[in-house]
Design a protein around this motif. Structure first.
Motif, PDB file in Angstrom:
ATOM      1  N   ARG A 235     -69.559 -48.344 -61.945  1.00  0.00           N
ATOM      2  CA  ARG A 235     -68.310 -47.935 -61.776  1.00  0.00           C
ATOM      3  C   ARG A 235     -68.173 -46.427 -62.524  1.00  0.00           C
ATOM      4  N   ASP A 236     -67.732 -45.474 -61.604  1.00  0.00           N
ATOM      5  CA  ASP A 236     -67.248 -44.126 -62.130  1.00  0.00           C
ATOM      6  C   ASP A 236     -66.042 -44.024 -62.604  1.00  0.00           C
ATOM      7  N   PHE A 237     -65.715 -43.854 -63.846  1.00  0.00           N
ATOM      8  CA  PHE A 237     -64.389 -43.883 -64.357  1.00  0.00           C
ATOM      9  C   PHE A 237     -63.958 -42.674 -65.223  1.00  0.00           C
ATOM     10  N   ARG A 238     -64.865 -41.538 -64.812  1.00  0.00           N
ATOM     11  CA  ARG A 238     -64.321 -40.208 -65.475  1.00  0.00           C
ATOM     12  C   ARG A 238     -63.735 -39.388 -64.570  1.00  0.00           C
ATOM     13  N   ASN A 239     -62.726 -38.596 -64.861  1.00  0.00           N
ATOM     14  CA  ASN A 239     -61.935 -37.441 -64.291  1.00  0.00           C
ATOM     15  C   ASN A 239     -61.451 -38.116 -63.158  1.00  0.00           C
ATOM     16  N   LYS A 240     -60.685 -38.868 -63.192  1.00  0.00           N
ATOM     17  CA  LYS A 240     -59.969 -39.749 -61.877  1.00  0.00           C
ATOM     18  C   LYS A 240     -58.720 -38.994 -61.782  1.00  0.00           C
ATOM     19  N   PRO A 241     -57.934 -38.988 -60.688  1.00  0.00           N
ATOM     20  CA  PRO A 241     -56.678 -38.580 -60.237  1.00  0.00           C
ATOM     21  C   PRO A 241     -55.553 -39.353 -61.072  1.00  0.00           C
ATOM     22  N   TYR A 242     -56.067 -40.567 -60.953  1.00  0.00           N
ATOM     23  CA  TYR A 242     -54.762 -41.717 -61.802  1.00  0.00           C
ATOM     24  C   TYR A 242     -55.530 -42.135 -62.844  1.00  0.00           C
ATOM     25  N   PRO A 243     -54.915 -42.812 -63.613  1.00  0.00           N
ATOM     26  CA  PRO A 243     -55.519 -43.820 -64.781  1.00  0.00           C
ATOM     27  C   PRO A 243     -56.197 -44.957 -64.243  1.00  0.00           C
ATOM     28  N   VAL A 244     -57.368 -45.187 -64.963  1.00  0.00           N
ATOM     29  CA  VAL A 244     -58.222 -46.280 -64.655  1.00  0.00           C
ATOM     30  C   VAL A 244     -57.889 -47.501 -65.419  1.00  0.00           C
ATOM     31  N   ARG A 245     -57.763 -48.627 -64.556  1.00  0.00           N
ATOM     32  CA  ARG A 245     -57.302 -50.019 -65.066  1.00  0.00           C
ATOM     33  C   ARG A 245     -58.196 -51.024 -65.301  1.00  0.00           C
ATOM     34  N   ALA A 246     -58.464 -51.900 -66.255  1.00  0.00           N
ATOM     35  CA  ALA A 246     -59.366 -52.764 -66.381  1.00  0.00           C
ATOM     36  C   ALA A 246     -58.497 -54.165 -66.552  1.00  0.00           C
ATOM     37  N   LYS A 247     -58.741 -55.252 -65.816  1.00  0.00           N
ATOM     38  CA  LYS A 247     -58.367 -56.408 -66.051  1.00  0.00           C
ATOM     39  C   LYS A 247     -59.107 -57.360 -66.427  1.00  0.00           C
ATOM     40  N   ILE A 248     -59.204 -57.758 -67.642  1.00  0.00           N
ATOM     41  CA  ILE A 248     -60.069 -58.996 -68.129  1.00  0.00           C
ATOM     42  C   ILE A 248     -59.544 -60.221 -68.494  1.00  0.00           C
ATOM     43  N   THR A 249     -60.156 -61.162 -67.795  1.00  0.00           N
ATOM     44  CA  THR A 249     -59.703 -62.919 -67.812  1.00  0.00           C
ATOM     45  C   THR A 249     -60.513 -63.574 -68.484  1.00  0.00           C
ATOM     46  N   TYR A 250     -60.066 -64.252 -69.438  1.00  0.00           N
ATOM     47  CA  TYR A 250     -60.908 -65.241 -69.902  1.00  0.00           C
ATOM     48  C   TYR A 250     -60.132 -66.622 -69.786  1.00  0.00           C
ATOM     49  N   TYR A 251     -60.444 -67.535 -68.897  1.00  0.00           N
ATOM     50  CA  TYR A 251     -59.834 -68.714 -68.336  1.00  0.00           C
ATOM     51  C   TYR A 251     -61.247 -69.822 -68.114  1.00  0.00           C
ATOM     52  N   LYS A 252     -60.662 -70.911 -69.043  1.00  0.00           N
ATOM     53  CA  LYS A 252     -61.652 -71.888 -68.825  1.00  0.00           C
ATOM     54  C   LYS A 252     -63.138 -71.634 -68.748  1.00  0.00           C
ATOM     55  N   ARG A 253     -63.241 -70.955 -69.769  1.00  0.00           N
ATOM     56  CA  ARG A 253     -64.831 -70.488 -70.323  1.00  0.00           C
ATOM     57  C   ARG A 253     -65.350 -69.435 -69.195  1.00  0.00           C
ATOM     58  N   THR A 254     -64.616 -68.868 -68.402  1.00  0.00           N
ATOM     59  CA  THR A 254     -65.095 -68.016 -67.471  1.00  0.00           C
ATOM     60  C   THR A 254     -64.450 -66.527 -67.807  1.00  0.00           C
ATOM     61  N   LEU A 255     -65.196 -65.549 -67.915  1.00  0.00           N
ATOM     62  CA  LEU A 255     -64.949 -64.322 -68.115  1.00  0.00           C
ATOM     63  C   LEU A 255     -64.926 -63.388 -67.031  1.00  0.00           C
ATOM     64  N   THR A 256     -64.016 -62.817 -66.265  1.00  0.00           N
ATOM     65  CA  THR A 256     -63.842 -61.972 -65.350  1.00  0.00           C
ATOM     66  C   THR A 256     -63.229 -60.769 -65.454  1.00  0.00           C
ATOM     67  N   VAL A 257     -64.037 -59.611 -64.760  1.00  0.00           N
ATOM     68  CA  VAL A 257     -63.779 -58.380 -65.050  1.00  0.00           C
ATOM     69  C   VAL A 257     -63.456 -57.520 -63.540  1.00  0.00           C
ATOM     70  N   LEU A 258     -62.307 -57.012 -63.644  1.00  0.00           N
ATOM     71  CA  LEU A 258     -61.638 -56.513 -62.441  1.00  0.00           C
ATOM     72  C   LEU A 258     -61.361 -54.990 -62.719  1.00  0.00           C
ATOM     73  N   ILE A 259     -61.764 -53.999 -62.077  1.00  0.00           N
ATOM     74  CA  ILE A 259     -61.611 -52.458 -62.351  1.00  0.00           C
ATOM     75  C   ILE A 259     -60.812 -51.978 -61.095  1.00  0.00           C
ATOM     76  N   ASN A 260     -59.826 -51.120 -61.570  1.00  0.00           N
ATOM     77  CA  ASN A 260     -59.202 -50.208 -60.396  1.00  0.00           C
ATOM     78  C   ASN A 260     -59.740 -48.995 -60.922  1.00  0.00           C
ATOM     79  N   ASN A 261     -60.159 -48.203 -59.834  1.00  0.00           N
ATOM     80  CA  ASN A 261     -60.827 -47.055 -59.993  1.00  0.00           C
ATOM     81  C   ASN A 261     -60.194 -45.787 -60.120  1.00  0.00           C
ATOM     82  N   GLY A 262     -58.786 -45.624 -60.121  1.00  0.00           N
ATOM     83  CA  GLY A 262     -57.755 -44.754 -60.266  1.00  0.00           C
ATOM     84  C   GLY A 262     -57.778 -43.839 -59.308  1.00  0.00           C
ATOM     85  N   PHE A 263     -58.115 -43.904 -58.059  1.00  0.00           N
ATOM     86  CA  PHE A 263     -58.227 -43.244 -56.678  1.00  0.00           C
ATOM     87  C   PHE A 263     -56.793 -43.382 -56.240  1.00  0.00           C
TER      88      PHE A 263
END
Length: 557
Positions: A235-263
């Motif tokens: 994922r390219d997260f440098r020099n985006k027009p809008y801020p980049v967002r990361a949602k990190i969820t740890y639930y029932k021993r499962t780690l999930t990473v979601l990315i908002n690229n900032g476009f």
């Protein structure tokens, strides 16, 4: 034993040809077939075998599709029955703007180190300078099993490539300083790395990596941690027009990473990055964010870090007071008691200094909401009153100027009429008459404006007197304000009309200027010729004198 047809089909499926007997005649003598007959018979047998094989494969495919469809329905039903976990915001493990930092530069419930710079709207973990490190960490440990963190950040730099990157941590200890994106190595917990520099030269950066550690591993910098990554995505997260967002969820021993690229400005436009199942992390730990720069540099800015506690549906969470440690609870209770004692002491001192207010409730000494509104209304009225007074004064000055201009114009007209008395001065006298008429009309308009302002002043004075007597908010007060607005509107219209009327006569005066009188001939022909002759004689005399001086000077050389 099996039937011949069944056995033949089974042998054909195995690739074994059965032994065929030659056909025999009525007498028992074998019949000899020609080549064409044998070929035709072979084609027929091959067609029958192909049809049987296709039918078997079609049946197998139908059974497979039916099984997959039923399995998919079961999965969808299980997913629909599974409810989303409950979320509760945890302010002690979060920060966001505005008013992110306090007056002393600290962040409530967080500690920063290195080159981190907190401000009102964001935390600059590292500035765009070489070899910088910085981090922010929670002051208290997180003691709940399931959580979700939403991080909003911005990584910006001038060049096409940046370094080194940003990391989000959940570890058992605060890694305030170290070589891993500005934090300590050999950590015990989990780290989500946003790596912007390609150390191994495999063209696989910028990337997002999930790396776990039990406190014994050393981070693999030369390979960008790919040998230790539990999950990764490009994922390219440098020099985006809008801020980049990361949602990190740890639930029932499962780690999930979601990315908002900032476009896009959509905050919920997340894309799946990676997922790690059966992941065990420490039960208690600190949240942290760190960043570092190297030979290349980027600005690493974190705008918000929001933490949520997750719980299973139907499970009741304990109240926040029950989760507070007894030591902190006693500390806050002691601070509250000390504050209460200081407040009571200040009240007693104030009553001793002001004996006239003893016995009155303290609340009556302060301004209520209604009193504040009334005071603001009166202050607004006073401002309007002062403005109208100033305008009234300016109109009085303008009236005096206009009267003086009319008197001067009248005197000029009377003088010219006395001097000329013929047709020559008729046109200027008419123009001056028009000017005088215009000035008189201006005077009338100004008098009307002055009267309007005077009426407005009276209305404002009456409304203020009535407000002091019976309070604000009545129908009469509203009506007074409406009358004032109407008067101001009339004043505005009159001023515009005055400007349009006073602009035309000046234009006429500029356009109808009288012709200048003819200039008399002060120089005759004789005088001109005499002047030219004298000038010529003087010029030639000067030339001759100059040449004689130069010739005399050459004799000495």
């Amino acid at each position: 034993m099996c039937q011949p047809t069944t056995c033949n089909f089974s042998l054909q499926r195995l690739g074994i040809r059965p032994i065929r007997k030659r056909p025999v005649g009525p007498t028992g003598i074998p019949i000899i077939l020609s080549d064409s007959m044998l070929r035709q018979q072979w084609y027929q047998k091959m067609a029958v075998s192909i049809v049987n094989r296709l039918a078997a494969e079609a049946c197998l495919l139908i059974f497979t599709l039916i099984f997959q469809h039923s399995n998919a329905n079961n999965i969808a039903a299980a997913a629909s029955t599974a409810e989303a976990p409950n979320r509760r915001f945890e302010y002690k493990y979060s920060f966001k703007g505005p008013h992110l930092s306090q007056a002393d530069g600290s962040i409530p419930f967080w500690v920063h180190s290195g080159n981190a710079i907190p401000s009102a709207d964001q935390v600059r973990i590292t500035p765009s300078l070489r070899s910088q490190k910085g981090s922010v960490w929670t002051k208290s440990t997180v003691n709940f099993d399931n959580w979700e963190a939403e991080v909003t950040f911005r990584v910006s730099g001038r060049g096409r490539m940046g370094a080194d990157g940003l990391a989000i941590w959940f570890t058992t200890a605060q890694g305030l300083d170290g070589p891993v994106y500005g934090a300590a190595d050999n950590w015990n917990g989990i780290g989500i790395f946003f790596d912007s520099f390609d150390n191994d030269g495999k063209k696989n950066n910028p990337a997002v990596l999930v790396v776990g550690n039990n406190g014994k591993l050393v981070y693999d910098h030369p390979n960008d941690g790919t040998t230790q990554a539990l999950g990764t995505c490009l994922r390219d997260f440098r020099n985006k027009p809008y801020p980049v967002r990361a949602k990190i969820t740890y639930y029932k021993r499962t780690l999930t990473v979601l990315i908002n690229n900032g476009f896009t400005p959509d905050k919920d436009d997340y894309e799946f990055c990676t997922k790690v199942d059966n992941m065990v992390i420490p039960q208690e730990g600190y949240f942290g964010i760190s960043a570092a720069t190297g030979g290349l540099a980027d600005d690493h800015d974190v705008l918000s870090f929001l933490t949520f506690r997750l719980s299973e549906p139907g499970q009741e969470l304990p109240p926040p007071e029950a989760e507070m440690p007894k030591q902190d609870k006693d500390k806050y209770q002691e601070e509250f008691e000390n504050f209460q004692q200081d407040l009571d002491k200040k009240k007693e001192d104030y009553q001793k200094e002001h004996p006239d207010v003893q016995g009155q409730p303290i609340e009556d000494m302060y301004e209520s909401v209604n009193d504040r509104e009334i005071r603001q209304v009166f202050e607004g009225q006073n401002r309007i009153h002062l403005e109208i007074k100033q305008l009234h004064h300016q109109l009085a000055v303008i009236l005096d100027e206009q009267r003086r201009y009319v008197s001067v114009a009248t005197d000029e007209i009377s003088k010219r009429q006395g001097e000329s008395g013929g047709q020559v001065g008729q046109a200027p006298s008419q123009e001056m008459g028009a000017v005088v008429a215009t000035q008189q009309e201006v005077l009338r308009n100004l008098n009307e404006l002055r009267n309007s302002f005077y009426e407005s002043l009276k209305q404002i004075g009456a409304s203020q007197h009535q407000g002091n007597a019976v309070g604000m908010g009545t129908y009469e007060t509203v009506q007074h304000f409406n009358d004032i607005k109407e008067h101001l509107h009339v004043v505005k219209k009159n001023i515009e009309h005055l400007i349009t009327r006073t602009g035309n006569p000046s234009e006429k005066q500029v356009m109808n200027c009288p012709d200048p009188p003819p200039m008399p001939s002060c120089l005759g022909t004789t005088h001109f010729l005499v002047f030219v002759v004298i000038q010529s004689v003087l010029f030639f005399s000067y030339i001759m004198y100059k040449s004689q001086q130069e010739a005399a000077a050459k004799k000495f050389f």
